[in-house]
Design a protein around this motif. Structure first.
Motif, PDB file in Angstrom:
ATOM      1  N   GLN A  92     -24.171  48.260  25.619  1.00 42.87           N
ATOM      2  CA  GLN A  92     -24.445  48.255  27.158  1.00 42.87           C
ATOM      3  C   GLN A  92     -24.168  49.492  27.676  1.00 42.87           C
ATOM      4  N   ILE A  93     -24.566  50.816  27.337  1.00 41.11           N
ATOM      5  CA  ILE A  93     -24.305  52.019  27.792  1.00 41.11           C
ATOM      6  C   ILE A  93     -25.186  52.083  29.121  1.00 41.11           C
ATOM      7  N   GLY A  94     -24.723  52.759  30.174  1.00 38.74           N
ATOM      8  CA  GLY A  94     -25.577  52.486  31.538  1.00 38.74           C
ATOM      9  C   GLY A  94     -25.576  54.127  31.894  1.00 38.74           C
ATOM     10  N   HIS A  95     -24.432  54.811  31.689  1.00 39.12           N
ATOM     11  CA  HIS A  95     -24.394  56.340  32.093  1.00 39.12           C
ATOM     12  C   HIS A  95     -23.843  56.947  30.937  1.00 39.12           C
ATOM     13  N   LEU A  96     -24.130  58.347  31.040  1.00 37.29           N
ATOM     14  CA  LEU A  96     -23.259  59.069  29.767  1.00 37.29           C
ATOM     15  C   LEU A  96     -21.944  59.138  29.865  1.00 37.29           C
ATOM     16  N   VAL A  97     -21.480  58.993  31.188  1.00 40.56           N
ATOM     17  CA  VAL A  97     -19.867  58.883  31.257  1.00 40.56           C
ATOM     18  C   VAL A  97     -19.251  57.737  30.687  1.00 40.56           C
ATOM     19  N   ASP A  98     -20.021  56.781  30.545  1.00 39.70           N
ATOM     20  CA  ASP A  98     -19.401  55.561  29.821  1.00 39.70           C
ATOM     21  C   ASP A  98     -18.848  55.711  28.322  1.00 39.70           C
ATOM     22  N   VAL A  99     -19.661  56.607  27.784  1.00 42.15           N
ATOM     23  CA  VAL A  99     -19.280  56.935  26.412  1.00 42.15           C
ATOM     24  C   VAL A  99     -17.791  57.964  26.311  1.00 42.15           C
ATOM     25  N   LEU A 100     -17.970  58.699  27.492  1.00 40.42           N
ATOM     26  CA  LEU A 100     -16.720  59.579  27.453  1.00 40.42           C
ATOM     27  C   LEU A 100     -15.194  58.937  27.944  1.00 40.42           C
ATOM     28  N   ILE A 101     -15.377  57.961  28.757  1.00 43.73           N
ATOM     29  CA  ILE A 101     -14.217  57.336  29.318  1.00 43.73           C
ATOM     30  C   ILE A 101     -14.039  55.768  28.875  1.00 43.73           C
ATOM     31  N   ARG A 102     -14.947  55.172  28.386  1.00 42.55           N
ATOM     32  CA  ARG A 102     -14.814  53.675  27.896  1.00 42.55           C
ATOM     33  C   ARG A 102     -15.330  53.201  26.381  1.00 42.55           C
ATOM     34  N   ARG A 103     -16.040  54.213  26.116  1.00 46.91           N
ATOM     35  CA  ARG A 103     -16.521  53.721  24.440  1.00 46.91           C
ATOM     36  C   ARG A 103     -15.650  54.459  23.508  1.00 46.91           C
ATOM     37  N   THR A 104     -15.270  55.692  24.010  1.00 49.17           N
ATOM     38  CA  THR A 104     -14.243  56.344  23.219  1.00 49.17           C
ATOM     39  C   THR A 104     -12.978  56.878  24.179  1.00 49.17           C
ATOM     40  N   SER A 105     -12.010  57.542  23.854  1.00 50.27           N
ATOM     41  CA  SER A 105     -11.031  58.155  24.537  1.00 50.27           C
ATOM     42  C   SER A 105     -10.929  59.816  24.627  1.00 50.27           C
ATOM     43  N   LEU A 106     -12.210  60.257  24.439  1.00 51.08           N
ATOM     44  CA  LEU A 106     -12.597  61.488  24.644  1.00 51.08           C
ATOM     45  C   LEU A 106     -11.995  62.278  25.930  1.00 51.08           C
ATOM     46  N   ALA A 107     -12.539  61.825  27.044  1.00 49.08           N
ATOM     47  CA  ALA A 107     -11.948  62.286  28.334  1.00 49.08           C
ATOM     48  C   ALA A 107     -10.458  61.833  28.583  1.00 49.08           C
ATOM     49  N   PHE A 108      -9.880  60.482  28.152  1.00 48.82           N
ATOM     50  CA  PHE A 108      -8.557  60.341  28.339  1.00 48.82           C
ATOM     51  C   PHE A 108      -7.536  61.496  27.793  1.00 48.82           C
ATOM     52  N   ARG A 109      -8.111  61.904  26.773  1.00 39.62           N
ATOM     53  CA  ARG A 109      -7.245  63.012  25.944  1.00 39.62           C
ATOM     54  C   ARG A 109      -7.768  64.610  26.160  1.00 39.62           C
ATOM     55  N   GLY A 110      -8.535  64.629  27.162  1.00 37.75           N
ATOM     56  CA  GLY A 110      -8.980  66.059  27.579  1.00 37.75           C
ATOM     57  C   GLY A 110     -10.005  66.914  26.589  1.00 37.75           C
ATOM     58  N   LEU A 111     -10.592  65.937  25.967  1.00 35.64           N
ATOM     59  CA  LEU A 111     -11.676  66.746  24.945  1.00 35.64           C
ATOM     60  C   LEU A 111     -12.934  66.791  25.533  1.00 35.64           C
ATOM     61  N   VAL A 112     -13.284  66.737  26.699  1.00 36.12           N
ATOM     62  CA  VAL A 112     -14.677  66.753  27.165  1.00 36.12           C
ATOM     63  C   VAL A 112     -14.769  68.412  27.471  1.00 36.12           C
ATOM     64  N   SER A 113     -15.990  68.942  26.664  1.00 37.81           N
ATOM     65  CA  SER A 113     -16.426  70.242  26.889  1.00 37.81           C
ATOM     66  C   SER A 113     -17.934  70.307  27.221  1.00 37.81           C
ATOM     67  N   ALA A 114     -18.177  71.308  27.772  1.00 41.29           N
ATOM     68  CA  ALA A 114     -19.666  71.534  28.248  1.00 41.29           C
ATOM     69  C   ALA A 114     -20.631  71.473  27.219  1.00 41.29           C
ATOM     70  N   GLU A 115     -20.153  71.611  25.787  1.00 41.51           N
ATOM     71  CA  GLU A 115     -21.034  71.514  24.588  1.00 41.51           C
ATOM     72  C   GLU A 115     -21.152  70.070  24.279  1.00 41.51           C
ATOM     73  N   LEU A 116     -20.233  69.385  24.560  1.00 43.87           N
ATOM     74  CA  LEU A 116     -20.259  67.729  24.351  1.00 43.87           C
ATOM     75  C   LEU A 116     -20.968  67.161  25.209  1.00 43.87           C
ATOM     76  N   LEU A 117     -20.990  67.569  26.685  1.00 44.88           N
ATOM     77  CA  LEU A 117     -21.944  67.069  27.649  1.00 44.88           C
ATOM     78  C   LEU A 117     -23.291  67.118  27.177  1.00 44.88           C
ATOM     79  N   VAL A 118     -23.624  68.429  26.654  1.00 41.75           N
ATOM     80  CA  VAL A 118     -25.254  68.551  26.308  1.00 41.75           C
ATOM     81  C   VAL A 118     -25.500  67.891  25.192  1.00 41.75           C
ATOM     82  N   GLU A 119     -24.597  67.912  24.271  1.00 39.13           N
ATOM     83  CA  GLU A 119     -25.042  67.295  23.082  1.00 39.13           C
ATOM     84  C   GLU A 119     -24.873  65.894  23.032  1.00 39.13           C
ATOM     85  N   LEU A 120     -24.124  65.109  23.749  1.00 43.44           N
ATOM     86  CA  LEU A 120     -24.121  63.842  23.922  1.00 43.44           C
ATOM     87  C   LEU A 120     -25.580  63.438  24.634  1.00 43.44           C
TER      88      LEU A 120
END
Length: 572
Positions: free
Chosen positions: A505-533
């Protein structure tokens, strides 16, 4: 296309409607589904987006609640902590905890006053005598067939030998065991999916329906008006019983249902996440749980290769967003220096911050730190579509006790429905915890057995950590069609994103970064990741180029405004 919303719209009545998709609402959803009850759940944001996703990531007995006299809560909490270690071993892990102590008798006269009045008074640290007494009582509650080690007390010399970076001015240290949950959002999803699975009948009927991004907006002549927050569409539902598990927003939800209440008085708690190898090494793999000079209980503990520091406890203003303020960051940096004076930590080490409002009861003059963390269930019925609908509101509650709380709340609902309990969740494994390897060797063996055919050991390990034993279903999905691992992170692939859209049940892109993975929590979000995701989500979500750009901008805004993370975009 929102099949979960369609499932509600197409059959707009449920015996029970749960409003609120934090861990307690989702836990109650699962419990009722297991009893065969026709239950529906709506959440105005994403699952585990509120207080459930802003916790200290601890599954603990609450040793400090002993001073509040909350013996029932502590006993229940340690039983549930031990239980979650068994039924959710993929996410709940043992946590060795050390308390540095600066005196022998400090606080011994103030403690009875705090116990009787629940007022903090003049800040005064608890000394060894009080902490020893509390840990001894905690041990009595914590015993579980001899499997939970008893606490250990040590003097300054031994404590500094074990943790040489501690403040050399300490007099004693005490060590005991609690537990942590590194992926609370994914544990919530597991509980939700257990409920959905339990609701599937042999004939294909669905008795357990849940959707995120749907809010209660009004009561009409036809029922409760629900609004899809992603499309703006509205529809109505009716129910025989309603359950309000919206946390700190319980009173606001009751007002939307037509009858205001004054149950809640939440407090705000903030945390920061640090990328700081020296501080990580200083912790020696354990949580440092201590009382700061202002009397506030705070913590520092490693989570993977990051360090979590928290928490504050101040009365919340429900009219403003809960965010970690500069003053709170100053407080955290100062307390780190108090515990580890030789370790220098600056703002540059912060990779993420978060804040939430605890769903505590209205507390008037009681100091925030002494407000009960126990829960109660209030009944405040509403007149909807011409008839009185029994409505239960949850006041309070904490992560550790969600299973027991959900069972209690479900039993209250069953009594109203004149139904009986068919199944207990006390020994029932949660989601990917069923069969999860509980030793390092078992984990290594699983990874080795699932390496190959485009999946290397690192990727297999990421999937096992993220999904538990449900990783097998993900691997089967990945193998069913060509896949491509992201260039911006080895932790995601295009097919895995499609799996998340189809099953989570993904609603927004940010759901993947914060709640489906721990990428945001660990400070691993980059501009490249936003575009690729955004590109990977575009196909399964049906996003055109303008929607992809909007979702990237939305993610940037959420990360900056609520989490102190600023990511520039590659899209102009």
């Amino acid at each position: 296309m929102r099949p979960q919303v369609d499932a509600l719209r197409d059959r707009p009545h449920a015996r029970v409607l749960i409003i609120g998709g934090g861990i307690n609402g989702v836990g109650t959803f699962r419990d009722l589904a297991l009893q065969g009850v026709d239950v529906a759940l709506v959440e105005r944001g994403d699952y585990c987006q509120g207080a459930s996703g802003a916790s200290s990531h601890m599954i603990h007995g609450g040793i400090r609640y002993l001073e509040n006299g909350e013996f029932r809560l502590v006993r229940e909490s340690v039983v549930e902590r031990n239980r979650l270690l068994k039924i959710a071993p993929h996410y709940v892990k043992p946590l060795k905890t050390t308390i540095p102590i600066n005196s022998l008798f400090s606080g011994i006269l103030a403690a009875p006053l705090r116990f009787l009045t629940h007022r903090q008074g003049k800040p005064k640290e608890r000394g060894a005598f009080l902490i020893k007494a509390g840990l001894s009582l905690y041990d009595a509650f914590s015993r579980d067939g001899g499997t939970v080690p008893r606490h250990q007390f040590m003097g300054r010399t031994k404590a500094l030998a074990e943790l040489p970076a501690l403040n050399p001015g300490i007099k004693y240290a005490a060590t005991y065991f609690d537990a942590s949950v590194h992926n609370p959002e994914r544990l919530t999803l597991d509980v939700l999916q257990d409920g959905e699975k339990a609701g599937l009948g042999a004939g294909g009927e669905n008795r357990a329906r849940a959707t995120n991004y749907v809010s209660v907006t009004a009561v009409t002549a036809d029922g409760v008006q629900l609004t899809d927050q992603l499309t703006g569409e509205t529809f109505t539902m009716t129910a025989d019983v309603m359950v309000n598990t919206t946390g700190a927003w319980v009173d606001e939800t009751n007002r939307a249902l037509g009858a205001g209440t004054r149950f809640m008085g939440g407090t705000k708690g903030s945390h920061i996440v640090l990328d700081h190898p020296e501080l990580l090494a200083a912790c020696q793999g354990r949580e440092i749980f201590f009382e700061h000079t202002d009397g506030r209980i705070v913590l520092i503990y490693p989570m993977g290769d990051r360090v979590l520091v928290g928490t504050t406890d101040v009365d919340a203003d429900m009219g403003v967003d809960a965010v970690c303020t500069p003053a709170e960051i100053d407080y955290f940096l100062e307390l780190i220096g108090h515990v580890f004076p030789a370790v220098t930590v600056s703002r540059e080490a912060i990779v993420y911050s978060f804040s939430g409002v605890r769903p505590l009861p209205r507390h008037d003059e009681t100091a925030p730190g002494f407000v009960s963390r126990d829960y109660r269930i209030e009944r405040a019925d509403h007149v909807i579509a011409g008839r009185t609908v029994p409505t239960l509101s949850l006041v309070g509650g904490k992560w550790t006790t969600f299973r027991a709380l959900s069972e209690h709340l479900a039993d209250e609902v069953l009594a109203i429905l004149s139904e009986s309990r068919k199944e207990s969740t006390a020994q029932l494994a949660i989601g990917g915890g069923a069969g999860f390897p509980t030793t390092p060797g078992g984990v290594e063996a699983w990874i080795a057995a699932h390496t190959g055919a485009g999946i290397d050991a690192t990727r297999a390990g990421v999937l096992l950590t993220r999904y538990g034993m449900r990783a097998q279903a993900v691997l089967d999905y990945l193998a069913a069609a060509p896949d491509r691992v992201f260039d911006s992170t080895h932790e995601l692939s295009a097919r895995e994103i499609a799996f998340m859209v189809e099953h989570e049940q993904i609603g927004h892109l940010v759901d993947v970064l914060i709640r489906r993975t721990s990428l945001a929590f660990r400070g691993l979000v980059s501009a490249e990741l936003l575009v690729e995701l955004a590109g990977a989500l575009a196909g399964p979500m049906g996003w055109d180029a303008s929607l992809q750009t909007a979702e990237i901008a939305h993610a940037q805004d959420v990360l900056a405004r609520f989490h102190g993370v600023r990511v520039e975009s590659l899209i102009g």
